[in-house]
Design a protein around this motif. Structure first.
Motif, PDB file in Angstrom:
ATOM      1  N   GLN A   1       0.452  -8.373  -7.227  1.00 53.54           N
ATOM      2  CA  GLN A   1       0.058  -7.044  -7.683  1.00 53.54           C
ATOM      3  C   GLN A   1       0.742  -6.761  -9.030  1.00 53.54           C
ATOM      4  O   GLN A   1       1.887  -7.161  -9.251  1.00 53.54           O
TER       5      GLN A   1
ATOM      6  N   ASP B   1      -2.392  -4.223   7.382  1.00 47.38           N
ATOM      7  CA  ASP B   1      -1.658  -3.574   6.293  1.00 47.38           C
ATOM      8  C   ASP B   1      -2.120  -4.115   4.949  1.00 47.38           C
ATOM      9  O   ASP B   1      -2.510  -5.288   4.840  1.00 47.38           O
TER      10      ASP B   1
ATOM     11  N   PRO C   1      -1.269  -3.811   0.402  1.00 48.72           N
ATOM     12  CA  PRO C   1      -0.222  -3.417  -0.556  1.00 48.72           C
ATOM     13  C   PRO C   1      -0.248  -1.910  -0.847  1.00 48.72           C
ATOM     14  O   PRO C   1      -1.284  -1.251  -0.725  1.00 48.72           O
ATOM     15  N   LYS C   2       0.882  -1.388  -1.244  1.00 48.38           N
ATOM     16  CA  LYS C   2       1.006   0.045  -1.516  1.00 48.38           C
ATOM     17  C   LYS C   2       0.100   0.501  -2.653  1.00 48.38           C
ATOM     18  O   LYS C   2      -0.298   1.673  -2.723  1.00 48.38           O
ATOM     19  N   SER C   3      -0.234  -0.415  -3.555  1.00 50.11           N
ATOM     20  CA  SER C   3      -1.075  -0.065  -4.706  1.00 50.11           C
ATOM     21  C   SER C   3      -2.568  -0.051  -4.367  1.00 50.11           C
ATOM     22  O   SER C   3      -3.394   0.233  -5.221  1.00 50.11           O
ATOM     23  N   TRP C   4      -2.909  -0.407  -3.122  1.00 58.45           N
ATOM     24  CA  TRP C   4      -4.303  -0.437  -2.675  1.00 58.45           C
ATOM     25  C   TRP C   4      -4.611   0.829  -1.886  1.00 58.45           C
ATOM     26  O   TRP C   4      -3.725   1.578  -1.497  1.00 58.45           O
ATOM     27  N   GLU C   5      -5.915   1.040  -1.622  1.00 61.30           N
ATOM     28  CA  GLU C   5      -6.374   2.151  -0.791  1.00 61.30           C
ATOM     29  C   GLU C   5      -7.481   1.675   0.141  1.00 61.30           C
ATOM     30  O   GLU C   5      -8.284   0.805  -0.219  1.00 61.30           O
TER      31      GLU C   5
END
Length: 491
Positions: free
Chosen positions: A270, A314, A316-320
């Motif tokens: 990422q 789960d 990555p935090k940068s995904w939605e």
């Protein structure tokens, strides 16, 4: 070399005297043949067997290969009592004695499934002609010629149109050797068989069959060696089958794993300086609002929020997590009247169907079997969809998927998504999501996913720049997978 090829090679070496060493202390084959001849003459004198026609001498032209000096070429009837089963069709009964035919000889075994039964009286009549004893050999004469079986008799049965190889009462031959010998000669016998629709070999042909005969003790040594090697080949065959299954499943399993890693955000790193997905979604939302206001697209139903139960893993935090309707808009298809010629034009617009998509094995599609005219588009529920959109078969079957290279239309069996993100990333996302889409389909005669249900499909969305990196990595790995598959197939 395949397992079956190894078995044939072992039998070939065995029947050429190359599998075991010859032993000069073994009883002479000439003496063995003479003893069998004397026994036959005595059996004829006592009327135990009928006199037989004299067999022709074996010519040099008939001998296919060299054999050890201690062996002899013989005709089957010289050393065996070769008979066949009844040619008549007895009256069948619901319970009684099994009547074995060619179809009951399978893979070296007698199979009593789906067998017909005869009365004990008819069985006794057939036994007068062809009584089957333990360690006799059965050989299919009609249809699937061969399928040699060494009888391990544990029940009474009669035979019909099946050859019977018996040794004489003194039991001077080792019948397991004769079993392997006839198994080896099956292919040659099939090649020389008669008949058109249904192949067959005659009893005369089998009685005149020539084969090599070693001393009895060597027959036993050969069988021991064959069975020892066949056990090893059986183990090899299991591994061979597992490898074949692995080779067949390898490309699919590998591509599936690549997609899974990609959609879980594990395929590429990422980036920290990329536009946040939330900002991308806001831009898409604003663009869709403008298109709706300008009546380019219809106002969509409000999609329900994504629940925890819909989230499979789960990311990555940068995904939605998003619904399909949040990254594009879904367009359905339609069909102009097929009998109205003015609605169709061979030079018109693409009119894609699931059948067209099933025949196309590429990512992109640029042709359809039928094309519609401007009039056909105007007079039907078909809609013109912009190039670069993704077409997805929504029934019969669900899951064909392509990116379309020009403006197009579809029938009702397709749904299209006009993407507002990188279309190739969405293409791979939909391939990955297809099993879940199929689960949500409805219908009795055939399953179908509706346009609205299709729009509710949940996908994992990375930043736009990462979408391009993911697709590049997927396609690079898929090329490597194809190369590996070609190497495996060549070997």
């Amino acid at each position: 070399m395949k397992a079956q090829q190894l078995r044939v090679s072992i039998l070939q070496n065995a029947m050429q005297g190359k599998l075991t060493r010859q032993n000069t202390n073994d009883e002479s084959v000439r003496l063995l043949i003479e003893e069998i001849k004397k026994e036959k003459n005595q059996l004829i004198e006592t009327k135990y067997i009928k006199p037989e026609k004299a067999l022709p001498p074996i010519s040099e032209e008939e001998i296919p290969y060299e054999i050890p000096e201690t062996w002899r070429w013989v005709r089957a009837q010289e050393v065996l009592d070769v008979r066949d089963g009844t040619h008549d069709t007895p009256k069948y009964v619901s319970e009684g004695i099994p009547l074995v035919t060619s179809k009951n000889l399978k893979n070296g075994k007698l199979v009593f499934d789906n067998i017909k039964y005869i009365s004990e009286e008819d069985h006794n009549k057939i036994e007068q002609r062809s009584k089957v004893d333990n360690e006799d050999i059965l050989f299919a004469m009609i249809g699937s010629i061969g399928n040699t079986v060494l009888v391990k008799k544990n029940r009474a049965f009669s035979i019909k149109n099946v050859a019977l190889f018996k040794q004489y009462p003194s039991k001077s031959l080792y019948m397991p050797f004769i079993y392997y010998l006839l198994s080896y000669y099956e292919d040659e016998i099939r090649r020389k068989s008669s008949g058109g629709v249904q192949a067959f070999v005659s009893l005369t042909f089998l009685r005149n069959l020539i084969f090599p005969l070693p001393p009895v003790m060597e027959q036993k040594r050969i069988v021991i060696e064959i069975e020892k090697l066949f056990k090893k080949i059986d183990t090899y065959a299991v591994l061979e089958k597992e490898i074949e299954m692995l080779n067949k499943s390898f490309p699919y399993d590998m591509e599936k794993s690549i997609l899974q890693y990609a959609m879980q955000g594990k395929l590429v790193k990422q980036g920290s300086n990329e536009e946040p997905v939330k900002q991308l979604l806001m831009k898409i939302k604003e663009e869709k609002a403008r298109l709706t206001k300008d009546k380019v697209i219809k106002k969509e139903k409000v999609a329900p929020p994504i629940t925890d139960l819909e989230i499979p893993f789960d990311i990555p935090k940068s995904w939605e997590w998003v619904r399909l309707s949040q990254v594009g808009y879904v367009v359905a298809g339609g069909t102009p009247k097929t009998g109205e010629s003015s609605y169709w034009d061979e030079n018109g617009m693409l009119w894609l169907t699931p059948r067209d998509m099933g025949q196309n094995k590429q990512v992109y599609i640029s042709d359809s079997q039928r094309k519609i005219s401007n009039m056909g588009l105007e007079k039907s529920s078909a809609q013109l969809i912009p190039k670069g959109s993704i077409v997805y078969s929504s029934r019969a079957p669900i899951g064909h998927i392509n990116i379309v290279e020009e403006d197009y239309t579809t029938n009702q069996g397709c749904k299209s998504i006009v993407p507002m993100i990188y279309n190739k990333f969405l293409y791979y996302s939909l391939i990955f999501s297809t099993p879940e889409i199929i689960k949500r389909a409805s219908g009795t005669t055939f399953k179908e996913i509706s346009g609205y249900e299709f729009s509710l499909t949940v996908i994992a969305l990375p930043p736009l720049e990462e979408q391009y990196r993911i697709v590049e990595k997927i396609e690079m790995l898929n090329k490597l997978t194809s190369k590996m598959e070609n190497i495996i197939n060549q070997n």
